[in-house]
Scaffold this active site. Structure first.
Site, PDB file in Angstrom:
ATOM      1  N   CYS A 117       3.598   4.495   5.670  1.00  0.00           N
ATOM      2  CA  CYS A 117       3.374   4.994   7.155  1.00  0.00           C
ATOM      3  C   CYS A 117       1.777   5.589   6.960  1.00  0.00           C
ATOM      4  O   CYS A 117       1.028   4.765   6.907  1.00  0.00           O
ATOM      5  CB  CYS A 117       4.208   6.030   7.628  1.00  0.00           C
ATOM      6  SG  CYS A 117       4.011   5.981   9.443  1.00  0.00           S
TER       7      CYS A 117
ATOM      8  N   HIS B  63       9.121   3.029   7.506  1.00  0.00           N
ATOM      9  CA  HIS B  63       9.558   3.865   6.265  1.00  0.00           C
ATOM     10  C   HIS B  63      10.579   3.364   5.559  1.00  0.00           C
ATOM     11  O   HIS B  63      11.749   3.403   5.941  1.00  0.00           O
ATOM     12  CB  HIS B  63       9.963   5.224   6.889  1.00  0.00           C
ATOM     13  CG  HIS B  63       8.938   6.023   7.568  1.00  0.00           C
ATOM     14  ND1 HIS B  63       8.447   6.963   6.737  1.00  0.00           N
ATOM     15  CD2 HIS B  63       8.290   6.195   8.525  1.00  0.00           C
ATOM     16  CE1 HIS B  63       7.297   7.724   7.511  1.00  0.00           C
ATOM     17  NE2 HIS B  63       7.428   7.231   8.449  1.00  0.00           N
TER      18      HIS B  63
ATOM     19  N   GLU C  76      11.888   3.881   2.786  1.00  0.00           N
ATOM     20  CA  GLU C  76      12.925   4.885   2.220  1.00  0.00           C
ATOM     21  C   GLU C  76      14.190   5.221   3.081  1.00  0.00           C
ATOM     22  O   GLU C  76      15.130   5.483   2.324  1.00  0.00           O
ATOM     23  CB  GLU C  76      12.037   6.198   1.964  1.00  0.00           C
ATOM     24  CG  GLU C  76      11.626   7.281   3.143  1.00  0.00           C
ATOM     25  CD  GLU C  76      10.211   6.955   3.835  1.00  0.00           C
ATOM     26  OE1 GLU C  76       9.788   5.800   3.651  1.00  0.00           O
ATOM     27  OE2 GLU C  76       9.693   7.660   4.330  1.00  0.00           O
TER      28      GLU C  76
END
Ligand code: GLN
Length: 551
Positions: free
Chosen positions: A393, A524, A526
């Site tokens: 990001c 993102h 993650e």
């Protein structure tokens, strides 16, 4: 009068004595164990604060903001639930005092209470119950876990305890309560003390709620004498007191709970006949085994700005990122050695040599000005020195700024988040965001949640995902400025992931011929990394780090 048993069972998890003893991990572990017993499970978190969601809170105060598929910005515990359950959770599963009151007040303003006096009790707990039931129905869950933030006895969560009491009185066979309590072992005495837990159980009782299970969190394992004592003084069976000593890794917790047959006990208490008599933890055990394997070590630097808090280092702010790195390391068969580095120290271009000792560098998401030039210097250094780089990001936006300034010849290029008057606004605000910011409409208004993305054949990203199109979660107001795409591409940057309409650049990378791994994502990744399903881009980053190491 008690209603008949429903198809759904509910397990509330409350905390005693103090916060920070792992109630979130306990909830996640209970959910994972019940899933491993063949049940359909969903998990809720209730936070006692007034903020309508976690999106407006400073991460150094509240930890990471975890974004769900459908875009709600939530507490990091939701991330633990998704990771332990290996499934996505919907936004109905998260509530705060603020969001609950907001719905009730909106309903009152819409005359939906038909002239009735709307009261804190029962209308607030009823709204809480209705959300819990909706979540259970939406997920078609056999069993739903509901974690209540804070500890019993706090003024802030009394209405949530009232919701448990009301649900239990309506459905006595369908509701169970787990008290996660702390048993200190004071140095001066050297003995485990049960009294604070006795008080916690009584405080819970005074709200009309009785613990079915007590999880005895402590530095060491519970002995038989204290198990009996807790059982006697807190009204639970001795086998319903679960020993929960400190463990090295949070992933050991479910396995540890199961030593005391926690999931079996819960199935029995709630008479869950769908519950399998045996538990299938093969994949989890295999994951834990891999996580403990020695293997080669890879050194990863995470360069961020939220690490320092007084004398302490906060790693919770980037918990999903750190866990994602670990899962990919375990999958690739290496041992992660992760350093948290504050970007401020690189502001003037000093200290950069420190980075030469790392096998990979990651710049996670972020907002605002602090440490920005430091991050840009770091990115320049790893690009020039061919150290694998992964930007998430903000980490992708700043990688674009660095590339624009130093490769594409766009002197002074910047993001308009920091320099609205920059000569080259390579990162600019998303058009739909302009009005929102002008109106100070900050809460829950970023580009949030999962969006589809098309991958460019032959790119590093496409090779990693082995797919043509993907979907990932977002949380941003700025993007690559479409006016600069051509110039950046001409200078060699590859946009390997785009929104299906081709307007938004979601992944940027340098070709392998230029750099072993220099890749950033506007989303993102993650948030989608799981112990049992490590993320393909993190895998690719770690593989590149391993390659650098072996050179
Ligand atoms: N501050 C940037 C934006 O709003 C990046 C956000 C992030 O990293 N989550 O676009």
């Amino acid at each position: 009068m008690a209603r008949a048993s429903t198809a759904h069972k509910y397990i509330f998890i409350v905390g005693g004595v103090m916060s920070g003893v792992g109630k979130g991990i306990a909830s996640s572990s209970i959910a994972a164990l019940l899933k491993a017993r063949g049940l359909k499970v969903t998990s809720l978190k209730i936070d006692p604060y007034i903020n309508v969601d976690a999106g407006t809170m400073n991460p150094t105060v509240h930890g990471e903001v975890f974004v769900l598929e459908d875009g709600l910005e939530t507490d990091q515990d939701m991330g633990n639930y998704e990771r332990f359950l290996n499934q996505s959770i919907s936004s109905i599963n998260y509530m705060t005092t603020g969001s609950v009151y907001l719905s009730v007040i909106k309903r009152e303003r819409n005359l939906e209470y038909e002239g009735k006096c709307v009261e804190v009790v029962p209308d607030i707990p009823l709204e809480v119950i209705s959300r819990i039931e909706k979540a259970a129905e939406g997920a078609d869950a056999d069993v739903t876990t509901i974690e209540i933030g804070g500890t019993v006895g706090e003024y802030q969560n009394i209405l949530f305890l009232e919701a448990i009491r009301m649900m239990k009185s309506q459905h006595p066979d369908d509701v169970a309560t787990v008290l996660v309590s702390y048993l200190p072992v004071p140095n001066s005495i050297g003995e485990m003390k049960t009294k604070p837990t006795q008080y916690a159980a009584r405080t819970l009782n005074s709200a009309g709620v009785f613990a079915d299970i007590i999880i005895a969190r402590a530095p060491i394992a519970l002995d038989e004498k204290r198990r009996q004592k807790i059982a006697l003084f807190c009204n639970v069976k001795p086998e319903h007191v679960i020993s929960a000593p400190d463990v090295k890794s949070i992933y050991d917790v479910p396995l540890n709970f199961e030593k005391d047959n926690l999931s079996g006990q819960l199935c029995e208490i709630l008479k869950m006949n769908k519950c399998s008599p045996t538990i299938d933890l093969k994949d989890w055990e295999e994951f834990v085994r891999r996580s403990k394997n020695g293997g080669k070590e890879v050194k990863i630097a995470v360069v961020g700005k939220y690490f320092d808090s007084g004398d302490f280092v906060l790693s919770d702010v980037y918990i999903s990122v750190l866990e994602a790195i670990k899962y990919s390391c375990y999958a690739v068969g290496v041992k992660p050695n992760i350093d948290y580095i504050s970007s401020q120290q690189f502001e003037k271009g000093e200290n950069l040599e420190k980075l030469a000792g790392y096998d990979g560098v990651l710049v996670p998401g972020g907002f605002g000005e602090t440490g920005i030039e430091g991050k840009i210097n770091v990115i320049k250094y790893v690009r020039e020195n061919k150290i694998p780089y992964f930007g998430l990001c903000y980490g992708m936006q700043l990688m674009t700024v660095e590339f624009a300034r130093n490769v594409a010849g766009l002197a002074g290029a910047h993001t308009t988040e920091i320099d609205p008057k920059t000569a080259h606004p390579v990162i600019a605000i998303l058009p739909e965001q302009i009005e929102k910011l002008a109106k100070k409409d900050y809460g829950g208004t970023m580009r949030l949640g999962a969006y589809p993305c098309e991958l460019t054949p032959g790119s590093i990203a496409q090779e990693a995902y082995q797919a043509k199109s993907i979907s990932e979660r977002h949380r941003h107001r700025y993007e690559i400025n479409p006016d600069y795409i051509k110039q950046l591409e001409n200078a060699g940057l590859v946009f390997s992931g785009k929104s299906p309409d081709g307007i938004l650049m979601e992944i940027a990378e340098l070709p392998k011929s230029e750099h072993p791994f220099f890749l950033g994502t506007q989303f993102h990744p993650e948030f989608r990394a799981r112990p049992l399903a490590p993320h393909p881009l993190f895998n690719a980053f770690i593989k590149a780090a391993v390659e650098r190491k072996s050179k």
